[in-house]
Design a protein around this motif. Structure first.
Motif, PDB file in Angstrom:
ATOM      1  N   GLY A 334       6.497  44.651  43.642  1.00  0.00           N
ATOM      2  CA  GLY A 334       6.547  44.413  42.202  1.00  0.00           C
ATOM      3  C   GLY A 334       6.829  45.607  41.332  1.00  0.00           C
ATOM      4  N   ALA A 335       7.042  46.796  41.911  1.00  0.00           N
ATOM      5  CA  ALA A 335       7.390  47.973  41.113  1.00  0.00           C
ATOM      6  C   ALA A 335       8.807  47.822  40.575  1.00  0.00           C
ATOM      7  CB  ALA A 335       7.272  49.235  41.954  1.00  0.00           C
ATOM      8  N   PRO A 336       9.169  48.562  39.528  1.00  0.00           N
ATOM      9  CA  PRO A 336      10.523  48.447  38.973  1.00  0.00           C
ATOM     10  C   PRO A 336      11.603  48.730  40.019  1.00  0.00           C
ATOM     11  CG  PRO A 336       9.099  49.679  37.482  1.00  0.00           C
ATOM     12  CD  PRO A 336       8.329  49.491  38.748  1.00  0.00           C
ATOM     13  N   ALA A 337      12.639  47.897  40.038  1.00  0.00           N
ATOM     14  CA  ALA A 337      13.705  48.041  41.020  1.00  0.00           C
ATOM     15  C   ALA A 337      14.438  49.364  40.886  1.00  0.00           C
ATOM     16  CB  ALA A 337      14.689  46.879  40.881  1.00  0.00           C
ATOM     17  N   GLU A 338      14.400  49.964  39.697  1.00  0.00           N
ATOM     18  CA  GLU A 338      15.076  51.248  39.475  1.00  0.00           C
ATOM     19  C   GLU A 338      14.520  52.354  40.348  1.00  0.00           C
ATOM     20  OE1 GLU A 338      15.710  48.558  36.176  1.00  0.00           O
ATOM     21  OE2 GLU A 338      13.863  49.314  37.110  1.00  0.00           O
ATOM     22  N   LEU A 339      13.308  52.168  40.873  1.00  0.00           N
ATOM     23  CA  LEU A 339      12.732  53.181  41.760  1.00  0.00           C
ATOM     24  C   LEU A 339      13.638  53.432  42.959  1.00  0.00           C
ATOM     25  CD1 LEU A 339      10.367  54.997  42.646  1.00  0.00           C
ATOM     26  CD2 LEU A 339       9.286  52.968  43.639  1.00  0.00           C
ATOM     27  N   LEU A 340      14.350  52.416  43.424  1.00  0.00           N
ATOM     28  CA  LEU A 340      15.208  52.574  44.599  1.00  0.00           C
ATOM     29  C   LEU A 340      16.399  53.477  44.326  1.00  0.00           C
ATOM     30  CD1 LEU A 340      15.135  48.926  45.993  1.00  0.00           C
ATOM     31  CD2 LEU A 340      13.902  50.924  46.854  1.00  0.00           C
ATOM     32  N   ASP A 341      16.772  53.654  43.060  1.00  0.00           N
ATOM     33  CA  ASP A 341      17.858  54.577  42.742  1.00  0.00           C
ATOM     34  C   ASP A 341      17.499  56.017  43.115  1.00  0.00           C
ATOM     35  OD1 ASP A 341      19.294  52.455  41.667  1.00  0.00           O
ATOM     36  OD2 ASP A 341      18.609  52.846  39.613  1.00  0.00           O
ATOM     37  N   THR A 342      16.207  56.309  43.166  1.00  0.00           N
ATOM     38  CA  THR A 342      15.788  57.694  43.417  1.00  0.00           C
ATOM     39  C   THR A 342      15.974  58.105  44.873  1.00  0.00           C
ATOM     40  OG1 THR A 342      13.461  57.175  43.901  1.00  0.00           O
ATOM     41  CG2 THR A 342      14.075  57.467  41.581  1.00  0.00           C
ATOM     42  N   TYR A 343      16.166  57.150  45.783  1.00  0.00           N
ATOM     43  CA  TYR A 343      16.399  57.511  47.188  1.00  0.00           C
ATOM     44  C   TYR A 343      17.661  58.352  47.308  1.00  0.00           C
ATOM     45  CZ  TYR A 343      18.012  57.057  52.005  1.00  0.00           C
ATOM     46  OH  TYR A 343      18.502  57.333  53.257  1.00  0.00           O
ATOM     47  N   GLU A 344      18.766  57.847  46.806  1.00  0.00           N
ATOM     48  CA  GLU A 344      20.016  58.593  46.871  1.00  0.00           C
ATOM     49  C   GLU A 344      19.931  59.879  46.051  1.00  0.00           C
ATOM     50  OE1 GLU A 344      24.123  56.669  46.906  1.00  0.00           O
ATOM     51  OE2 GLU A 344      23.992  57.403  44.823  1.00  0.00           O
ATOM     52  N   ALA A 345      19.314  59.800  44.880  1.00  0.00           N
ATOM     53  CA  ALA A 345      19.224  60.971  44.006  1.00  0.00           C
ATOM     54  C   ALA A 345      18.463  62.110  44.674  1.00  0.00           C
ATOM     55  CB  ALA A 345      18.551  60.586  42.689  1.00  0.00           C
ATOM     56  N   GLU A 346      17.454  61.777  45.462  1.00  0.00           N
ATOM     57  CA  GLU A 346      16.655  62.813  46.114  1.00  0.00           C
ATOM     58  C   GLU A 346      17.230  63.256  47.443  1.00  0.00           C
ATOM     59  OE1 GLU A 346      12.191  62.231  44.311  1.00  0.00           O
ATOM     60  OE2 GLU A 346      12.634  61.217  46.206  1.00  0.00           O
ATOM     61  N   ARG A 347      17.724  62.329  48.241  1.00  0.00           N
ATOM     62  CA  ARG A 347      18.112  62.682  49.612  1.00  0.00           C
ATOM     63  C   ARG A 347      19.525  63.252  49.736  1.00  0.00           C
ATOM     64  NH1 ARG A 347      14.782  64.532  52.562  1.00  0.00           N
ATOM     65  NH2 ARG A 347      16.111  64.112  54.369  1.00  0.00           N
TER      66      ARG A 347
END
Length: 536
Positions: A334-347
């Motif tokens: 249930g967390a905001p879906a935008e959190l998944l954008d941070t995978y590419e941004a970080e890795r």
């Protein structure tokens, strides 16, 4: 036959990245399936070196004891001219750094050698203990996605199955079917004139199991002169490594390997037998143009491939999984879906940095310590200093942050729990939760409210100085090391340090911001819980 589960994560590929991701999702109670087209787990030693940061990940995944028992600290290098030892050097000497020693903040200071098949076996055993397992002989042959999910077609024993999942993760290696089907470019270079032979073999002769033996005729260690045999702990096998030019590739047979050993070393007192596994590799240095396309992610070798120099490939793959797992778990809860954008941004920046490092090490080819900014501490090789400071989840509010700041790996430290029992921060962090450390004036009521509001999503603690009373959800900084390593300023009042589920610092904030409001905004971004107002 079909299966539909919008909260399912389909993992394609059961190497270290896929297995680590499956373990992380399983302990979060997230539905997953992990499939691999092979009929068994990988049987070779290929990625045999585990870096200190990976050992810390394995501490959190609760497999560290098995990994330590099955391996040894990285061995020294022994170079020969014929049958005479020319020199012995430790890994630290080869890197030009000080010999690593355990400290309160770095409990696993040394690289660890363990054959990849054993690492995979340990991760799979952990997955089984968590109630899961790998579906072998199961191949992904097609997939398509829309705004709500991914529909994948699997084939096992000639039987087709359609699976509807929330997300798909390709951990299916450098030749990734998932990446190719996505049409994602794999940019970089292939060293067209070089090939590397790696295999597992038993050895008769005067070689111990405690070294990497560099066998040569005259003591030169260029790739065309040496035949390397690495002792593999806990087994009777050695890993053989030999680099060859692309126009002189021998047959991948025991006789051909024996002949190459004789030609390069001049020795006939070392006999190879029982060739368990062997493979030929082109040296590739490549990275995917994207790590995410909609609901499909790439991780591990599917996202980036390295030279074996420096032993970064398997370790970077595990880190990909460790970064992605908690984010998928949070969003599916249930967390905001935008959190998944941070995978590419970080890795992606980390992968690009490691590709540059491993390429420099490869080109130096044992020609002395590596050059560049990573030499001084060796920590880039060990992956302890790799960080997400520039990423969207690193919120550092101090005007003059110290050496450890948001985006960095959270250090370990000794402490005591509320009943006085010795523990350590890594054991406090262990698990799928966020950890909130509070410092300064009495924060007991604030800590209690956070623990009540977020239940198991966030575990909050008041960190008290030596000699202070410890009550409730408190940690006694028995040696003062926690305050020192986080560089907490007592003049600020309340300071908060939020550690992410993957052991990186997400937020460092203090009373003047005000701290509690910043914490609430951060937690709303990374957890399913939405709140109005702030705790008192």
């Amino acid at each position: 036959m079909s299966q539909t589960n919008s909260r399912l994560v389909l993992i394609v590929g059961a190497g270290p990245a896929g297995l680590a991701l499956a373990c992380d999702l399983a302990r979060r109670g997230i539905s997953y399936r992990i499939v691999d087209k092979a009929d068994r787990l990988f049987i070779g030693s290929r990625g045999k070196g585990l870096q200190p940061r990976t050992l810390e990940v394995f501490h959190d995944l609760d497999v560290i004891d098995d990994v330590v028992d099955a391996g040894t600290p990285f061995p020294g290098f022994r170079c020969y001219a014929g049958d005479q030892v020319v020199w012995d050097r430790s890994l630290a000497q080869m890197l030009g750094i000080r010999e690593p020693v355990a400290t309160p903040d770095v409990p696993y200071p040394s690289a660890w050698i363990i054959p990849q098949w054993r690492t995979d076996e340990i991760l799979h055993a952990r997955l089984v203990r968590l109630g899961g397992g790998v579906e072998l002989s199961t191949e992904l042959v097609a997939f398509e996605q829309d705004a709500d999910g991914v529909t994948a077609t699997l084939i096992r024993d000639g039987v087709q199955q359609r699976v509807r999942a929330g997300y798909l993760v390709g951990t299916d290696g450098g030749r990734s079917f998932v990446r190719k089907e996505l049409g994602v470019g794999f940019e970089g270079e292939t060293f067209e004139t070089e090939r590397t032979i790696i295999g597992d073999v038993r050895v008769d002769g005067p070689l111990d199991h405690d070294h990497c033996h560099l066998l040569t005729r005259a003591g030169g260690v260029s790739s065309s002169e040496r035949f390397s045999l690495w002792g593999l702990p806990g087994t009777e096998y050695f890993q053989l490594v030999a680099n060859v030019s692309s126009d002189e590739v021998p047959a991948l047979t025991l006789d051909a390997m024996q002949a190459m050993l004789k030609a390069r070393s001049g020795r006939s007192d070392i006999r190879l037998h029982d060739l368990r596994w062997i493979s030929l590799y082109r040296v590739n240095v490549r990275m995917a143009e994207r790590f995410r396309v909609g609901r499909v992610f790439l991780a591990g070798d599917a996202a980036h491939v390295h030279s074996s120099a420096g032993g970064q490939g398997l370790n970077a793959s595990v880190q990909d999984a460790y970064n992605l797992g908690w984010k998928l778990g949070a969003v599916l809860s249930g967390a905001p879906a935008e959190l998944l954008d941070t995978y590419e941004a970080e890795r992606m920046p980390v992968a690009a940095d490691l590709l540059g490092i491993t390429t420099r090490w490869h080109r130096q080819d044992f020609g002395g310590p590596p050059t560049g900014s990573e030499v001084g501490s060796g920590h880039k090789m060990f992956q302890l200093s790799l960080n997400y400071r520039a990423g969207p989840l690193a919120w550092e509010d101090r005007t003059a942050p110290g050496g450890v700041r948001a985006g960095d790996r959270a250090p370990d430290a000794p402490c005591c729990d509320a009943v006085g029992a010795p523990t350590r921060l890594f054991d406090v962090f262990r698990g799928p939760h966020f950890t909130l450390l509070t410092f300064g004036t009495d924060t007991r009521e604030f800590v209690a409210e956070i623990n009540t509001r977020y239940h198991e999503l966030v575990r909050a603690y008041q960190v008290v100085r030596p000699g202070s009373a410890v009550e409730g959800a408190s940690l006694a900084d028995s040696e003062g090391f926690i305050h020192r390593v986080f560089e907490i300023d007592p003049a600020v009042g309340i300071s908060l340090v939020l550690v992410r589920p993957d052991g990186y610092i997400g937020l460092v904030t203090c009373a003047e911001n005000p701290a509690t409001a910043r914490l609430m905004r951060y937690l709303e971004m990374v957890t399913p819980i939405r709140v109005s107002g702030t705790p008192g």
